[in-house]
Design an enzyme around this catalytic site. Sequence first.
Site, PDB file in Angstrom:
ATOM      1  N   CYS A  33       3.427  12.268  33.539  1.00 48.13           N
ATOM      2  CA  CYS A  33       2.231  11.970  32.756  1.00 48.13           C
ATOM      3  C   CYS A  33       2.250  12.760  31.459  1.00 48.13           C
ATOM      4  CB  CYS A  33       0.993  12.346  33.555  1.00 48.13           C
ATOM      5  SG  CYS A  33       1.022  11.742  35.244  1.00 48.13           S
ATOM      6  N   TRP A  46       0.253   8.479  34.720  1.00 53.36           N
ATOM      7  CA  TRP A  46       1.126   7.497  35.372  1.00 53.36           C
ATOM      8  C   TRP A  46       0.841   7.677  36.856  1.00 53.36           C
ATOM      9  CZ3 TRP A  46       4.705   3.680  34.469  1.00 53.36           C
ATOM     10  CH2 TRP A  46       5.568   3.386  35.508  1.00 53.36           C
ATOM     11  N   ASN A  70       0.049  17.497  35.672  1.00 57.10           N
ATOM     12  CA  ASN A  70       1.259  16.673  35.842  1.00 57.10           C
ATOM     13  C   ASN A  70       1.958  17.091  37.115  1.00 57.10           C
ATOM     14  OD1 ASN A  70       0.953  15.300  33.509  1.00 57.10           O
ATOM     15  ND2 ASN A  70       2.815  16.043  32.528  1.00 57.10           N
ATOM     16  N   GLY A  71       2.707  16.181  37.715  1.00 56.07           N
ATOM     17  CA  GLY A  71       3.470  16.529  38.908  1.00 56.07           C
ATOM     18  C   GLY A  71       2.688  16.236  40.172  1.00 56.07           C
ATOM     19  N   ARG A 116       5.901   6.989  26.553  1.00 56.16           N
ATOM     20  CA  ARG A 116       6.383   7.336  27.884  1.00 56.16           C
ATOM     21  C   ARG A 116       5.799   6.443  28.966  1.00 56.16           C
ATOM     22  NH1 ARG A 116       5.250  13.511  28.290  1.00 56.16           N
ATOM     23  NH2 ARG A 116       5.792  12.994  30.404  1.00 56.16           N
ATOM     24  N   GLU A 138      26.503  -1.632  41.675  1.00 57.85           N
ATOM     25  CA  GLU A 138      25.431  -1.248  40.750  1.00 57.85           C
ATOM     26  C   GLU A 138      26.033  -0.715  39.442  1.00 57.85           C
ATOM     27  OE1 GLU A 138      22.454  -1.490  40.074  1.00 57.85           O
ATOM     28  OE2 GLU A 138      21.883   0.257  38.880  1.00 57.85           O
ATOM     29  N   LYS A 161      25.576  -1.951  35.422  1.00 58.33           N
ATOM     30  CA  LYS A 161      25.264  -1.109  34.246  1.00 58.33           C
ATOM     31  C   LYS A 161      26.201  -1.450  33.091  1.00 58.33           C
ATOM     32  CE  LYS A 161      22.534  -0.314  35.945  1.00 58.33           C
ATOM     33  NZ  LYS A 161      21.285  -0.748  36.060  1.00 58.33           N
ATOM     34  N   GLU A 171      25.441  -4.862  31.618  1.00 59.76           N
ATOM     35  CA  GLU A 171      24.164  -4.911  30.903  1.00 59.76           C
ATOM     36  C   GLU A 171      24.227  -4.235  29.538  1.00 59.76           C
ATOM     37  OE1 GLU A 171      20.354  -4.456  33.774  1.00 59.76           O
ATOM     38  OE2 GLU A 171      21.901  -2.968  34.121  1.00 59.76           O
ATOM     39  N   LYS A 209      13.094  -5.882  30.602  1.00 63.27           N
ATOM     40  CA  LYS A 209      12.832  -4.841  31.600  1.00 63.27           C
ATOM     41  C   LYS A 209      12.115  -5.424  32.807  1.00 63.27           C
ATOM     42  CE  LYS A 209      12.757  -0.677  33.145  1.00 63.27           C
ATOM     43  NZ  LYS A 209      14.062  -0.340  33.764  1.00 63.27           N
ATOM     44  N   HIS A 220      42.538 -11.077  48.100  1.00 62.08           N
ATOM     45  CA  HIS A 220      42.208 -12.480  48.353  1.00 62.08           C
ATOM     46  C   HIS A 220      41.774 -13.191  47.077  1.00 62.08           C
ATOM     47  CE1 HIS A 220      42.739 -11.653  52.582  1.00 62.08           C
ATOM     48  NE2 HIS A 220      42.007 -10.561  52.409  1.00 62.08           N
TER      49      HIS A 220
HETATM   50  C1  G6P Z   1      15.522  -6.861  35.310  1.00 62.26           C
HETATM   51  C2  G6P Z   1      15.852  -5.452  34.865  1.00 62.26           C
HETATM   52  C3  G6P Z   1      16.676  -4.731  35.938  1.00 62.26           C
HETATM   53  C4  G6P Z   1      15.921  -4.721  37.248  1.00 62.26           C
HETATM   54  C5  G6P Z   1      15.533  -6.152  37.656  1.00 62.26           C
HETATM   55  C6  G6P Z   1      14.547  -6.126  38.808  1.00 62.26           C
HETATM   56  O1  G6P Z   1      16.678  -7.621  35.400  1.00 62.26           O
HETATM   57  O2  G6P Z   1      16.581  -5.503  33.668  1.00 62.26           O
HETATM   58  O3  G6P Z   1      16.909  -3.390  35.529  1.00 62.26           O
HETATM   59  O4  G6P Z   1      16.723  -4.144  38.233  1.00 62.26           O
HETATM   60  O5  G6P Z   1      14.867  -6.825  36.583  1.00 62.26           O
HETATM   61  O6  G6P Z   1      13.340  -5.575  38.343  1.00 62.26           O
HETATM   62  P1  G6P Z   1      12.309  -4.862  39.249  1.00 62.26           P
HETATM   63  O7  G6P Z   1      11.247  -4.392  38.296  1.00 62.26           O
HETATM   64  O8  G6P Z   1      11.784  -5.875  40.222  1.00 62.26           O
HETATM   65  O9  G6P Z   1      12.994  -3.741  39.943  1.00 62.26           O
END
Ligand code: G6P
Length: 648
Positions: A40, A113, A139-140, A65, A520, A524, A527, A643, A543
């Site tokens: 926060c 937050w 915060n925290g 933020r 994963e 990255k 993306e 996002k 295969h």
């Molecule tokens: C988008 C974002 C990813 C995220 C995915 C799922 O593709 O770019 O970073 O993993 O959505 O989003 P969520 O908010 O449901 O985790």
Amino acid sequence: MRRGGQSYPCSCDVQQRGVVRVGCFVPTLSIAAGTIPGMCGIAGYVGPRNAVEVVFDQLKRLEYRGYDSAGIAYLNGTDAIHVLKRAGKLSELGRLLDEKTPESGIAIGHSRWATHGAPTDENAHPHHDRYEDIVLIHNGIVENYLELKQELLREGHTFRSETDTEVAAHVIGREFAQGVPLEEAVRRAAKRMRGAFAFVVFSRREPAKFVAARNFSPLIIGLGEGENMVASDVPALLPYTRRVTYLEDDRIAVVTCEGVTVTDLDGKVLEALVDEIQWDIEAAEKGGYEHFMLKEIHEQPDVVRQCLAGRIDEHARVRLDNAFSETVWQEVDRVNIIACGSAYHAGLMGKYLFERELRLPTDVFYSSEFRYGDPLLSPKSLAVFISQSGETIDSLAALRLCKQRRIRTLGIVNVVGSSIARECDRTVFTQAGPEISVASTKAYLAQCLVLELLALHIAQVREMPGIRIEQEAGRLSGLADKLALALEVEGRMQEVAQAQKDARLAFFLGRNADAHVTREAALKLKEVAYVPTQECPAGEMKHGPLALIEQGTLAVFGATDPEVRDKLASNVKEVQARGGYALVVTTDDDGSLDGVGDELVRVPATGSPYLDALLAVVPLQLLAYHLARARGCEIDQPRTLAKSVTVE
Ligand code: G6P
């Protein structure tokens, strides 16, 4: 509210007892320890300007933020503390301020937050104590707030919110009511609280100062001429001063317009060093990092602490406040995990854990496939929805389908108050803080941690022999420090990224949990660096995918699992034999892969195959980041990606 450069009298009646002395001058962009923002925003000002205006402006400078509610407390005269707070954007709070036109020489403000309780007006900070003598922002997380709340309830205290912050305000207020100075009341209260937190508090009975306390969550004091201020993060201070002192852990600061006194928890006055901030505003918003993605990667040790805060008690028992009752956990016969993107990859880790450790059949679905796939759902099954934003449309639609079919639903969500969090029967929050970079890093990590907590919780409820919960909980508790060590490979990953920046194809390979983590890592790279990737379990290479390896192809191997290291070493050789470049990530307790691959990177061993594999994501997140940077890519907002995907 009056705007402009007017000044307001500041009724400072407190003697300056200690001064902040100029210590080391830090002229670089390096990140001082403890400056990674918490969740926060904290702001505070005492001095001749209108403190309400200053604090509102400071909160605006922390907006980047992310937050879901905000509030300000100020003193008008010495009669009463005024608190204005609103859920939603700062403009809502701004409207309230415009109606009241408050003026004050002291004010504190907070952008929240949500972690405890939904983002509502009541849960927004600041919070009062029982007697409305003091007001607090925080915060925290106060880990033992439930225990403290029970104690206060027995004494007749009542609470208006669901927050741990209000409990902390009551604990401080109770001490203050004993007649001790505010500073001493904060000190006594801080000793009673466990967790990672930063507080700022002021009182109508000691009206010209605020007291700040820190334990893990960052707090920075800005030093002006005849005015002083406090903030959780540098951008809030920059328009007013560049001279700051970073409050250290277990320190209390008394801030007046004349000076700042820093003491320890025993009241001993300490010297505090002054730094001169050299960053411009934009760099400061990112904590000195060039991109949010890098900042969020580096926040991960703190994220581990925040995510685990209050969830493992002193007897090493896992406590998930908002999960189902024990009867439900006894009854669940199958788990379906439903998610998209990185959250789906976290789901794969969940399957690994639930099936391997709990022997609980688990399937993982892409949300978009699940909702149109006419899924088979048994009445005793549990549907788990993992989502950072809590708003992804396909996941939400899949959730609604499960609810229609009367299947129990559990959310693992980062954003409190989001649709998925609200609509699931139960939700466990990842507590990773706002994630701004489109490519998820810290939220993925927190999702995997919550899955581990969930698995331990189920094992605990089911009293499963063979699962040493205490040992696993101990490993989790040590994870933040190991993660900080894993980040130290950044320089080497930068070199690899530079050497591989022209890669036209990258393979990501592993076995067991390593296969999920490298999947994963591949996402990255795709993306943010736009490098085509081929990810698959290493044993599946022969295969088909192996045919794509040619001179210079980058191949990344997750090799943390000791059970399959030999097999993986053979896969590395297969790649190298065809001219591929092999980057291998393993643990630091094993020498069997010495000399294997073109580059071998080690992460600290945790003793748990699940956590070892998870730690390996850190160097690979750094690889993706630095490769994207070397290729000149737009890192925080990759082309055509969003996002939060709220359209089908
Ligand atoms: C988008 C974002 C990813 C995220 C995915 C799922 O593709 O770019 O970073 O993993 O959505 O989003 P969520 O908010 O449901 O985790």
